[in-house]
Write a protein that holds these residues in place. Structure first.
Motif, PDB file in Angstrom:
ATOM      1  N   LEU A  96       0.833  -1.210   0.000  1.00  0.00           N
ATOM      2  CA  LEU A  96       0.000   0.000   0.000  1.00  0.00           C
ATOM      3  C   LEU A  96       0.863   1.254   0.000  1.00  0.00           C
ATOM      4  O   LEU A  96       0.619   2.194  -0.779  1.00  0.00           O
ATOM      5  N   ALA A  97       1.888   1.273   0.855  1.00  0.00           N
ATOM      6  CA  ALA A  97       2.769   2.446   0.926  1.00  0.00           C
ATOM      7  C   ALA A  97       3.517   2.642  -0.395  1.00  0.00           C
ATOM      8  O   ALA A  97       3.736   3.782  -0.832  1.00  0.00           O
ATOM      9  N   SER A  98       3.915   1.551  -1.046  1.00  0.00           N
ATOM     10  CA  SER A  98       4.605   1.648  -2.339  1.00  0.00           C
ATOM     11  C   SER A  98       3.692   2.266  -3.399  1.00  0.00           C
ATOM     12  O   SER A  98       4.129   3.089  -4.218  1.00  0.00           O
ATOM     13  N   TRP A  99       2.432   1.862  -3.385  1.00  0.00           N
ATOM     14  CA  TRP A  99       1.447   2.435  -4.320  1.00  0.00           C
ATOM     15  C   TRP A  99       1.296   3.930  -4.081  1.00  0.00           C
ATOM     16  O   TRP A  99       1.259   4.726  -5.032  1.00  0.00           O
ATOM     17  N   LEU A 100       1.242   4.337  -2.821  1.00  0.00           N
ATOM     18  CA  LEU A 100       1.127   5.759  -2.494  1.00  0.00           C
ATOM     19  C   LEU A 100       2.374   6.529  -2.920  1.00  0.00           C
ATOM     20  O   LEU A 100       2.280   7.680  -3.358  1.00  0.00           O
ATOM     21  N   CYS A 101       3.551   5.906  -2.792  1.00  0.00           N
ATOM     22  CA  CYS A 101       4.783   6.559  -3.241  1.00  0.00           C
ATOM     23  C   CYS A 101       4.721   6.852  -4.739  1.00  0.00           C
ATOM     24  O   CYS A 101       5.093   7.941  -5.194  1.00  0.00           O
ATOM     25  N   GLY A 102       4.252   5.879  -5.511  1.00  0.00           N
ATOM     26  CA  GLY A 102       4.171   6.069  -6.953  1.00  0.00           C
ATOM     27  C   GLY A 102       3.180   7.134  -7.367  1.00  0.00           C
ATOM     28  O   GLY A 102       3.364   7.808  -8.382  1.00  0.00           O
ATOM     29  N   LEU A 103       2.117   7.305  -6.575  1.00  0.00           N
ATOM     30  CA  LEU A 103       1.080   8.290  -6.899  1.00  0.00           C
ATOM     31  C   LEU A 103       1.449   9.706  -6.458  1.00  0.00           C
ATOM     32  O   LEU A 103       0.801  10.668  -6.883  1.00  0.00           O
ATOM     33  N   ALA A 104       2.467   9.851  -5.610  1.00  0.00           N
ATOM     34  CA  ALA A 104       2.772  11.152  -4.986  1.00  0.00           C
ATOM     35  C   ALA A 104       3.053  12.233  -6.023  1.00  0.00           C
ATOM     36  O   ALA A 104       3.965  12.086  -6.845  1.00  0.00           O
ATOM     37  N   PRO A 105       2.276  13.351  -5.978  1.00  0.00           N
ATOM     38  CA  PRO A 105       2.495  14.432  -6.944  1.00  0.00           C
ATOM     39  C   PRO A 105       3.507  15.469  -6.464  1.00  0.00           C
ATOM     40  O   PRO A 105       3.983  16.281  -7.245  1.00  0.00           O
ATOM     41  N   THR A 106       3.809  15.471  -5.167  1.00  0.00           N
ATOM     42  CA  THR A 106       4.726  16.456  -4.602  1.00  0.00           C
ATOM     43  C   THR A 106       5.703  15.757  -3.662  1.00  0.00           C
ATOM     44  O   THR A 106       5.460  14.630  -3.208  1.00  0.00           O
ATOM     45  N   LEU A 107       6.796  16.447  -3.348  1.00  0.00           N
ATOM     46  CA  LEU A 107       7.796  15.867  -2.459  1.00  0.00           C
ATOM     47  C   LEU A 107       7.249  15.602  -1.057  1.00  0.00           C
ATOM     48  O   LEU A 107       7.497  14.516  -0.510  1.00  0.00           O
TER      49      LEU A 107
END
Length: 521
Positions: free
Chosen positions: A98-109
């Motif tokens: 789940l955290a990996s998926w959120l990392c990939g979706l992150a639009p900002t630092l």
């Protein structure tokens, strides 16, 4: 529901296909976890550019994961007793996905850093639990073989990380360095639950050291943020950095006092009173901090100043695993017959030689000259983790080994985060110093500068502004090269200086067994 601790009987070892699949699924989870500690190294310039931040800020993607991972490691024992080893391991893997998926979706630092912190927190229990599950699946007579398989997986992952990260970054987009965890993690979690569901460990409630945990989070977070932001805010000239420093110092002081006087500490600091644990932990943590900091710097230098693509810089750092994978099983086999202090000393001398070789780089360095020290670095890497872990655990009663292994892992991982921040800051500072020194010689009266300027404007038809800009870029590249050579040279010196720490250890006879080796990571 799991058996109570009093009636619990360990299940028999796995056999046949179940043993093979059980080893595979646990190894996949370890591979995914360790891979994520290095896969972002070569992608930092690309991530920074896409998110519109500096490369220095981009390195927070690495340090935030490491710091969060360090915080969660000491909680593994308590969580295992509350939840059960299998359920905790599977939950950790799924939350990591789940955290990996959120990392990939992150639009900002900031959002990416938040996802990386979550990723680091949930990753903490995975490595120690993978060792525990694997050891339980094999007969005791084959514990060394099980650990050799585990160790090879743990070594291959950081080797594959830069190369895989570079290929994905160049061929696709940087979010895919995180998305690849999703199928791997789901497969590992499903297989683990199917094979290990009947091998759950007993559960019972133990008090949690809430105050100690809060103090730990406070001083680690404040200290890491201070290191990451210090350069941008001019260090202690900034009220923010001063405030963070005070918070870290005060929280650390209270943390030490509280943990030393608590019956159920989240971190058993009393272990540092044992000379073997103290010496081994200091040696392995400082060594790992220097090692990991350089592992982050080298790809950045190759990409920024030598024009390497992400995949090229990844392939240039990947050969570190060739000798490591070949030699690690041999080291594990022969270590009981050898003095582990001599093996660790040889490792530190080897690391020093590698860094001294790198300190002679220049801007015309060819790829083979970059690869050779990395290839040779695999030899001391194979002699680093297991011998030092065996040493720091030697002489401990069996019931204290899990706490000691957890504490040494916490210190080592946190030193890895510190090493990254310190190496990045030191490189920047040395680059500034050398740039200033080069500028002192770049005067209108410099014959070499006059000839270069005339050549650029006359023979190449550049304007005055273009020629000046090119000369400035060359000065920046030269300053960065000399600066990183300083870091390499100092790294070699550090490895030599801390060798005496190894020799304050007096290893106990007959205590270099599977329990000690199992904690090595």
């Amino acid at each position: 529901m799991a058996s109570s601790p009093q009636t619990y009987t360990p299940p028999p070892p796995l056999t046949g296909g179940k043993l093979v699949l059980g080893t595979l699924c646990v190894s996949l989870a370890v591979f995914m976890n360790v891979l994520d500690s290095s896969i972002a190294n070569v992608a930092i310039p690309t991530i920074s550019g896409n998110l519109g931040v500096s490369i220095d800020e981009g390195t927070w993607v690495i340090t935030s994961f490491a710091a969060a991972n360090a915080i969660s490691i000491p909680l593994t024992g308590w969580l295992t007793q509350r939840i059960g080893a299998v359920r905790l391991f599977v939950s950790s893997v799924l939350l990591f996905v789940l955290a990996s998926w959120l990392c990939g979706l992150a639009p900002t630092l900031p959002i990416l850093l938040g996802a990386r912190v979550l990723q680091g927190l949930v990753a903490g229990p995975m490595v120690p639990l993978s060792q525990s599950l694997l050891l339980g699946a094999y007969p005791k007579s084959k514990a060394s073989f099980a650990l050799a398989l585990w160790g090879m997986t743990a070594v291959v992952a950081p080797v594959a990380g830069p190369a895989l990260g570079g290929w994905i970054t160049d061929a696709y987009k940087w979010p895919w360095i995180f998305y690849i965890n999703i199928p791997v993690g789901l497969l590992a979690a499903g297989m683990t639950m199917a094979i290990y569901k009947d091998r759950e460990s007993p559960t019972h409630k133990l008090p949690i050291d809430t105050i100690g945990l809060l103090l730990l989070i406070t001083w680690v977070a404040a200290f890491q943020i201070m290191l990451d932001k210090g350069k941008d805010l001019d260090w202690f000239a900034s009220p923010t950095i001063v405030t963070l420093g005070i918070i870290a110092a005060v929280a650390f002081a209270y943390f030490v006092i509280w943990e030393l006087n608590n019956d159920h500490p989240v971190v058993d600091l009393r272990l540092f009173g044992r000379r073997n644990f103290f010496g081994g932990t200091v040696a392995i943590s400082i060594g790992y901090g220097v090692f990991f900091g350089n592992l982050v710097l080298l790809p950045q230098w190759l990409q920024q100043y030598l024009g390497y693509r992400s995949i090229d810089s990844g392939l240039s750092t990947a050969p570190i695993g060739i000798f490591a994978v070949i030699l690690m099983p041999l080291i594990g086999r022969f270590l009981p017959r050898m003095d582990a202090r001599k093996v660790a000393t040889a490792s530190f001398v080897g690391f020093a030689c590698v860094f001294f070789m790198r300190s002679r780089y220049n801007l015309e360095v060819d790829q083979w000259t970059v690869i050779l020290p990395t290839l040779l670095q695999g030899i001391p890497t194979a002699m680093f983790f297991v011998p030092l872990t065996v040493l720091l655990l030697s002489g401990l009663p069996p019931e204290r080994i899990p706490a000691a292994a957890g504490l040494s892992s916490f210190v080592r991982v946190f030193c890895g985060a510190i090493g990254t921040s310190v190496a990045t800051t030191a490189w920047n500072n040395r680059t500034i110093v050398h740039h200033a020194q080069l500028i002192e010689h770049a005067t209108p009266y410099s014959t070499a500068l006059q000839q270069m300027f005339s050549n650029l404007t006359g023979n190449f038809g550049m304007s005055t502004e273009q020629a000046t800009g090119l000369i400035e870029r060359n000065l920046n590249a030269q300053a960065a090269m000399i600066g990183i050579n300083d870091i390499f040279w100092l790294s070699g010196v550090i490895f030599l200086v801390i060798i005496p720490v190894i020799w304050i250890i007096k290893p106990a006879k007959g205590n270099a067994g599977a329990e000690a080796a199992a904690a090595a990571h």
